[in-house]
Write a protein that holds these residues in place. Structure first.
Motif, PDB file in Angstrom:
ATOM      1  N   ASP A   1       0.846  -1.191   0.000  1.00 27.77           N
ATOM      2  CA  ASP A   1       0.000   0.000   0.000  1.00 27.77           C
ATOM      3  C   ASP A   1       0.890   1.252   0.000  1.00 27.77           C
ATOM      4  O   ASP A   1       1.710   1.429   0.908  1.00 27.77           O
ATOM      5  N   PRO A   2       0.747   2.137  -1.010  1.00 25.99           N
ATOM      6  CA  PRO A   2       1.633   3.306  -1.106  1.00 25.99           C
ATOM      7  C   PRO A   2       1.590   4.238   0.101  1.00 25.99           C
ATOM      8  O   PRO A   2       2.628   4.729   0.541  1.00 25.99           O
ATOM      9  N   LYS A   3       0.402   4.488   0.672  1.00 22.43           N
ATOM     10  CA  LYS A   3       0.321   5.393   1.820  1.00 22.43           C
ATOM     11  C   LYS A   3       0.962   4.780   3.065  1.00 22.43           C
ATOM     12  O   LYS A   3       1.606   5.479   3.846  1.00 22.43           O
ATOM     13  N   THR A   4       0.799   3.481   3.234  1.00 26.88           N
ATOM     14  CA  THR A   4       1.440   2.799   4.363  1.00 26.88           C
ATOM     15  C   THR A   4       2.949   2.805   4.166  1.00 26.88           C
ATOM     16  O   THR A   4       3.709   3.048   5.107  1.00 26.88           O
ATOM     17  N   ARG A   5       3.393   2.552   2.953  1.00 20.15           N
ATOM     18  CA  ARG A   5       4.829   2.557   2.624  1.00 20.15           C
ATOM     19  C   ARG A   5       5.431   3.936   2.908  1.00 20.15           C
ATOM     20  O   ARG A   5       6.521   4.045   3.473  1.00 20.15           O
ATOM     21  N   THR A   6       4.710   5.004   2.564  1.00 18.17           N
ATOM     22  CA  THR A   6       5.195   6.368   2.812  1.00 18.17           C
ATOM     23  C   THR A   6       5.304   6.638   4.308  1.00 18.17           C
ATOM     24  O   THR A   6       6.303   7.188   4.778  1.00 18.17           O
ATOM     25  N   ALA A   7       4.285   6.240   5.083  1.00 22.98           N
ATOM     26  CA  ALA A   7       4.317   6.438   6.538  1.00 22.98           C
ATOM     27  C   ALA A   7       5.455   5.634   7.165  1.00 22.98           C
ATOM     28  O   ALA A   7       6.167   6.122   8.048  1.00 22.98           O
ATOM     29  N   TRP A   8       5.655   4.412   6.694  1.00 21.92           N
ATOM     30  CA  TRP A   8       6.720   3.542   7.203  1.00 21.92           C
ATOM     31  C   TRP A   8       8.095   4.157   6.923  1.00 21.92           C
ATOM     32  O   TRP A   8       8.939   4.247   7.814  1.00 21.92           O
TER      33      TRP A   8
ATOM     34  N   GLU B   1      12.956   7.176   8.703  1.00 18.29           N
ATOM     35  CA  GLU B   1      13.816   8.341   8.464  1.00 18.29           C
ATOM     36  C   GLU B   1      13.856   9.263   9.684  1.00 18.29           C
ATOM     37  O   GLU B   1      14.927   9.678  10.138  1.00 18.29           O
ATOM     38  N   HIS B   2      12.686   9.603  10.226  1.00 21.70           N
ATOM     39  CA  HIS B   2      12.629  10.550  11.338  1.00 21.70           C
ATOM     40  C   HIS B   2      13.170   9.965  12.648  1.00 21.70           C
ATOM     41  O   HIS B   2      13.835  10.671  13.413  1.00 21.70           O
ATOM     42  N   LEU B   3      12.890   8.697  12.914  1.00 27.80           N
ATOM     43  CA  LEU B   3      13.434   8.081  14.125  1.00 27.80           C
ATOM     44  C   LEU B   3      14.959   8.038  14.060  1.00 27.80           C
ATOM     45  O   LEU B   3      15.646   8.370  15.033  1.00 27.80           O
ATOM     46  N   ASP B   4      15.483   7.655  12.908  1.00 21.05           N
ATOM     47  CA  ASP B   4      16.935   7.581  12.735  1.00 21.05           C
ATOM     48  C   ASP B   4      17.579   8.963  12.849  1.00 21.05           C
ATOM     49  O   ASP B   4      18.535   9.162  13.604  1.00 21.05           O
ATOM     50  N   GLU B   5      17.031   9.916  12.122  1.00 16.75           N
ATOM     51  CA  GLU B   5      17.578  11.278  12.135  1.00 16.75           C
ATOM     52  C   GLU B   5      17.494  11.896  13.528  1.00 16.75           C
ATOM     53  O   GLU B   5      18.452  12.509  14.017  1.00 16.75           O
ATOM     54  N   GLY B   6      16.349  11.725  14.195  1.00 22.70           N
ATOM     55  CA  GLY B   6      16.175  12.283  15.528  1.00 22.70           C
ATOM     56  C   GLY B   6      17.135  11.670  16.530  1.00 22.70           C
ATOM     57  O   GLY B   6      17.766  12.380  17.324  1.00 22.70           O
TER      58      GLY B   6
ATOM     59  N   SER C   1       4.586   9.036  12.610  1.00 26.39           N
ATOM     60  CA  SER C   1       4.527   8.285  11.348  1.00 26.39           C
ATOM     61  C   SER C   1       4.433   6.781  11.597  1.00 26.39           C
ATOM     62  O   SER C   1       3.747   6.063  10.867  1.00 26.39           O
ATOM     63  N   LEU C   2       5.118   6.304  12.640  1.00 27.29           N
ATOM     64  CA  LEU C   2       5.051   4.885  12.979  1.00 27.29           C
ATOM     65  C   LEU C   2       3.636   4.504  13.414  1.00 27.29           C
ATOM     66  O   LEU C   2       3.114   3.456  13.020  1.00 27.29           O
ATOM     67  N   LYS C   3       3.001   5.368  14.185  1.00 26.94           N
ATOM     68  CA  LYS C   3       1.610   5.129  14.587  1.00 26.94           C
ATOM     69  C   LYS C   3       0.683   5.137  13.376  1.00 26.94           C
ATOM     70  O   LYS C   3      -0.248   4.333  13.281  1.00 26.94           O
ATOM     71  N   THR C   4       0.949   6.048  12.436  1.00 26.68           N
ATOM     72  CA  THR C   4       0.154   6.106  11.203  1.00 26.68           C
ATOM     73  C   THR C   4       0.319   4.819  10.402  1.00 26.68           C
ATOM     74  O   THR C   4      -0.659   4.254   9.908  1.00 26.68           O
ATOM     75  N   ALA C   5       1.560   4.359  10.260  1.00 30.11           N
ATOM     76  CA  ALA C   5       1.820   3.126   9.504  1.00 30.11           C
ATOM     77  C   ALA C   5       1.115   1.939  10.162  1.00 30.11           C
ATOM     78  O   ALA C   5       0.495   1.115   9.468  1.00 30.11           O
ATOM     79  N   GLN C   6       1.202   1.854  11.480  1.00 27.20           N
ATOM     80  CA  GLN C   6       0.545   0.750  12.181  1.00 27.20           C
ATOM     81  C   GLN C   6      -0.974   0.810  11.984  1.00 27.20           C
ATOM     82  O   GLN C   6      -1.612  -0.202  11.720  1.00 27.20           O
TER      83      GLN C   6
END
Length: 122
Positions: free
Chosen positions: A45-52, A57-62, A98-103
């Motif tokens: 699913d493209p929207k799930t893939r984007t959220a994932w 990216e954000h967890l790593d960068e943060g 974003s992780l919550k959105t993906a889940q």
């Protein structure tokens, strides 16, 4: 996803709750979970893939930004390091969102709901 959520929650538990609070934040397990999570980049699913991807990216960068703000030769952060840590945690929060959105999307789209809830601390 479950191990990434658990490691993200565990790392966030070490976050300072007040200014000048001394804390120990362990991102080791998170970095391992992020490395594993990167393997699963082709969600159907493209929207799930984007959220994932955004979560990773954000967890790593943060996390890297927070780690980069740690003083090397003293106990107290400089104002610049403090600002860097705050920015890092803000970025980390975006990753959590974003992780919550993906889940939620995986649950809605594919009926995948982990049990027990990985967002609850052990």
């Amino acid at each position: 996803m479950v191990s990434l959520i658990k490691e993200a929650v565990k790392a966030q538990a070490g976050r300072p709750q007040e200014e000048l609070q001394m804390v120990v934040v362990d991102f080791g397990g998170l970095m391992e979970a992020l490395s594993t999570a990167r393997v699963f980049h082709s969600l159907p699913d493209p929207k799930t893939r984007t959220a994932w991807a955004s979560a990773i990216e954000h967890l790593d960068e943060g996390a890297r930004e927070v780690l980069g703000s740690v003083p090397q030769d003293r106990m107290i952060q400089s104002p610049r390091e403090t600002a860097q840590a705050l920015h890092g945690w803000h970025t980390y929060d975006k990753g959590i969102k974003s992780l919550k959105t993906a889940q939620a999307r995986l649950d809605r789209t594919f009926g995948l709901k982990p049990s027990p809830d990985p967002w609850e601390a052990d």
